[in-house]
Scaffold this motif. Structure first.
Motif, PDB file in Angstrom:
ATOM      1  N   PHE A   1       0.762  -1.352   0.077  1.00 41.03           N
ATOM      2  CA  PHE A   1      -0.132  -0.066  -0.032  1.00 41.03           C
ATOM      3  C   PHE A   1       0.872   1.293   0.225  1.00 41.03           C
ATOM      4  CE2 PHE A   1      -3.820   1.969   2.294  1.00 41.03           C
ATOM      5  CZ  PHE A   1      -4.497   2.798   1.226  1.00 41.03           C
ATOM      6  N   ALA A   2       1.269   1.586  -1.058  1.00 45.50           N
ATOM      7  CA  ALA A   2       2.001   2.702  -1.498  1.00 45.50           C
ATOM      8  C   ALA A   2       1.683   4.144  -0.599  1.00 45.50           C
ATOM      9  CB  ALA A   2       2.475   2.835  -2.881  1.00 45.50           C
ATOM     10  N   LYS A   3       2.636   4.988  -0.579  1.00 45.86           N
ATOM     11  CA  LYS A   3       2.316   6.184   0.225  1.00 45.86           C
ATOM     12  C   LYS A   3       1.260   7.066  -0.577  1.00 45.86           C
ATOM     13  CE  LYS A   3       5.987   8.265   1.436  1.00 45.86           C
ATOM     14  NZ  LYS A   3       7.403   9.062   2.211  1.00 45.86           N
ATOM     15  N   ALA A   4       1.502   7.051  -2.145  1.00 45.99           N
ATOM     16  CA  ALA A   4       0.471   7.686  -2.833  1.00 45.99           C
ATOM     17  C   ALA A   4      -0.810   7.317  -2.795  1.00 45.99           C
ATOM     18  CB  ALA A   4       1.102   7.789  -4.154  1.00 45.99           C
ATOM     19  N   ASP A   5      -0.926   6.150  -2.603  1.00 47.95           N
ATOM     20  CA  ASP A   5      -2.172   5.379  -2.744  1.00 47.95           C
ATOM     21  C   ASP A   5      -2.948   5.759  -1.351  1.00 47.95           C
ATOM     22  OD1 ASP A   5      -2.198   4.302  -5.175  1.00 47.95           O
ATOM     23  OD2 ASP A   5      -1.335   2.517  -4.544  1.00 47.95           O
ATOM     24  N   ILE A   6      -2.219   5.823  -0.419  1.00 45.61           N
ATOM     25  CA  ILE A   6      -2.631   6.028   1.006  1.00 45.61           C
ATOM     26  C   ILE A   6      -3.129   7.572   1.357  1.00 45.61           C
ATOM     27  CG2 ILE A   6      -2.005   6.441   3.494  1.00 45.61           C
ATOM     28  CD1 ILE A   6      -0.007   4.314   3.218  1.00 45.61           C
ATOM     29  N   LEU A   7      -2.374   8.510   0.480  1.00 41.14           N
ATOM     30  CA  LEU A   7      -2.835   9.824   0.136  1.00 41.14           C
ATOM     31  C   LEU A   7      -4.152   9.857  -0.482  1.00 41.14           C
ATOM     32  CD1 LEU A   7       0.397  11.547  -0.521  1.00 41.14           C
ATOM     33  CD2 LEU A   7      -0.851  11.918   1.462  1.00 41.14           C
ATOM     34  N   THR A   8      -4.179   9.273  -1.479  1.00 40.98           N
ATOM     35  CA  THR A   8      -5.362   9.204  -2.321  1.00 40.98           C
ATOM     36  C   THR A   8      -6.837   8.728  -1.627  1.00 40.98           C
ATOM     37  OG1 THR A   8      -4.246   8.963  -4.383  1.00 40.98           O
ATOM     38  CG2 THR A   8      -6.430   8.154  -4.635  1.00 40.98           C
ATOM     39  N   ALA A   9      -6.586   7.518  -1.070  1.00 40.18           N
ATOM     40  CA  ALA A   9      -7.719   6.742  -0.230  1.00 40.18           C
ATOM     41  C   ALA A   9      -8.154   7.904   1.017  1.00 40.18           C
ATOM     42  CB  ALA A   9      -7.138   5.656   0.032  1.00 40.18           C
ATOM     43  N   THR A  10      -7.060   8.478   1.622  1.00 40.76           N
ATOM     44  CA  THR A  10      -7.470   9.162   2.714  1.00 40.76           C
ATOM     45  C   THR A  10      -8.088  10.460   2.115  1.00 40.76           C
ATOM     46  OG1 THR A  10      -5.426   8.574   3.806  1.00 40.76           O
ATOM     47  CG2 THR A  10      -6.516  10.432   4.782  1.00 40.76           C
ATOM     48  N   GLU A  11      -8.065  10.974   1.158  1.00 44.30           N
ATOM     49  CA  GLU A  11      -8.438  12.148   0.390  1.00 44.30           C
ATOM     50  C   GLU A  11      -9.930  11.874  -0.079  1.00 44.30           C
ATOM     51  OE1 GLU A  11      -5.774  13.796  -2.171  1.00 44.30           O
ATOM     52  OE2 GLU A  11      -4.600  14.840  -0.679  1.00 44.30           O
ATOM     53  N   ALA A  12     -10.038  10.496  -0.461  1.00 47.38           N
ATOM     54  CA  ALA A  12     -11.431  10.159  -0.913  1.00 47.38           C
ATOM     55  C   ALA A  12     -12.273   9.888   0.282  1.00 47.38           C
ATOM     56  CB  ALA A  12     -11.013   8.564  -1.808  1.00 47.38           C
ATOM     57  N   ALA A  13     -11.798   9.691   1.531  1.00 46.07           N
ATOM     58  CA  ALA A  13     -12.574   9.451   2.697  1.00 46.07           C
ATOM     59  C   ALA A  13     -12.904  10.727   3.168  1.00 46.07           C
ATOM     60  CB  ALA A  13     -11.695   8.565   3.916  1.00 46.07           C
ATOM     61  N   GLY A  14     -12.360  12.036   2.416  1.00 50.80           N
ATOM     62  CA  GLY A  14     -13.040  13.362   2.870  1.00 50.80           C
ATOM     63  C   GLY A  14     -11.949  14.009   3.761  1.00 50.80           C
ATOM     64  N   ALA A  15     -10.887  13.428   3.742  1.00 46.86           N
ATOM     65  CA  ALA A  15      -9.897  14.337   4.643  1.00 46.86           C
ATOM     66  C   ALA A  15      -8.960  15.306   3.751  1.00 46.86           C
ATOM     67  CB  ALA A  15      -8.939  13.092   5.096  1.00 46.86           C
TER      68      ALA A  15
END
Length: 180
Positions: free
Chosen positions: A19-33
């Motif tokens: 789970f790459a950092k870029a994917d973590i960023l994308t998913a966290t933003e997708a959660a509304g953060a």
């Protein structure tokens, strides 16, 4: 909006849980953060969200992470004040034990049962100790550590809570970097 620090459990440990950092960023933003930052590639995330309940933040992040990564990613969330308190405890415990070889902090998703805490802390000996404070279990491993009563791999199971661990340096660095 509230700020939180999230710790992801069991990522980047093998070929099937990448789970790459870029994917973590994308998913966290997708959660509304918003204001999302990561620290090293072990699942440490700073975020701001309109959600005001730790349980709701964890649920939103876990859903977004599973959608992005394709596997469940248990997530443990703290407020900045809670992380500072954990880091302060870590510093206090380490200062009292200058002989420590290792200091791991298990970050707990839920409050552990007091009876289980007493049982786990009773495993401490003259060289190694487990100290549980709130939602953090500190494993203090002294010189010549050998697996025994104080066993990093059995702590989470013994407390019967979802947890992830970080070492002393990561916990104190994040508290200083993100929470001061």
């Amino acid at each position: 909006m509230p700020t939180y620090v999230a710790f992801l459990r069991a990522i980047n440990l093998g070929p099937n849980r990448k789970f790459a950092k870029a994917d973590i960023l994308t998913a966290t933003e997708a959660a509304g953060a918003t204001g999302v930052q990561t620290h090293i590639n072990t699942g440490n995330v700073l975020l701001t969200t309109p959600l005001r309940s730790r349980a709701k933040v964890e649920a939103a992040l876990e859903a977004a992470y599973e959608a992005q990564a394709g596997f469940a990613v248990p997530t443990i969330v703290y407020t900045p004040a809670e992380l500072v308190a954990i880091a302060d405890d870590a510093r206090e415990l380490s200062a009292a034990r200058p002989d420590l070889e290792r200091h791991y902090v298990y970050l707990l998703k839920d409050d552990p049962d007091p009876a289980l805490v007493a049982e786990v802390e009773a495993r401490s000996d003259d060289v190694n100790a487990i100290v549980v404070r709130e939602r953090a279990a500190h494993l203090l491993l002294g010189p010549g550590y050998q697996a025994g009563g104080v066993d990093p791999y059995k702590t989470e199971k013994a407390l019967r809570v979802v947890a992830t661990n970080r070492n002393f340096n990561v916990v104190t660095t994040l508290a200083d970097k993100w929470c001061s």
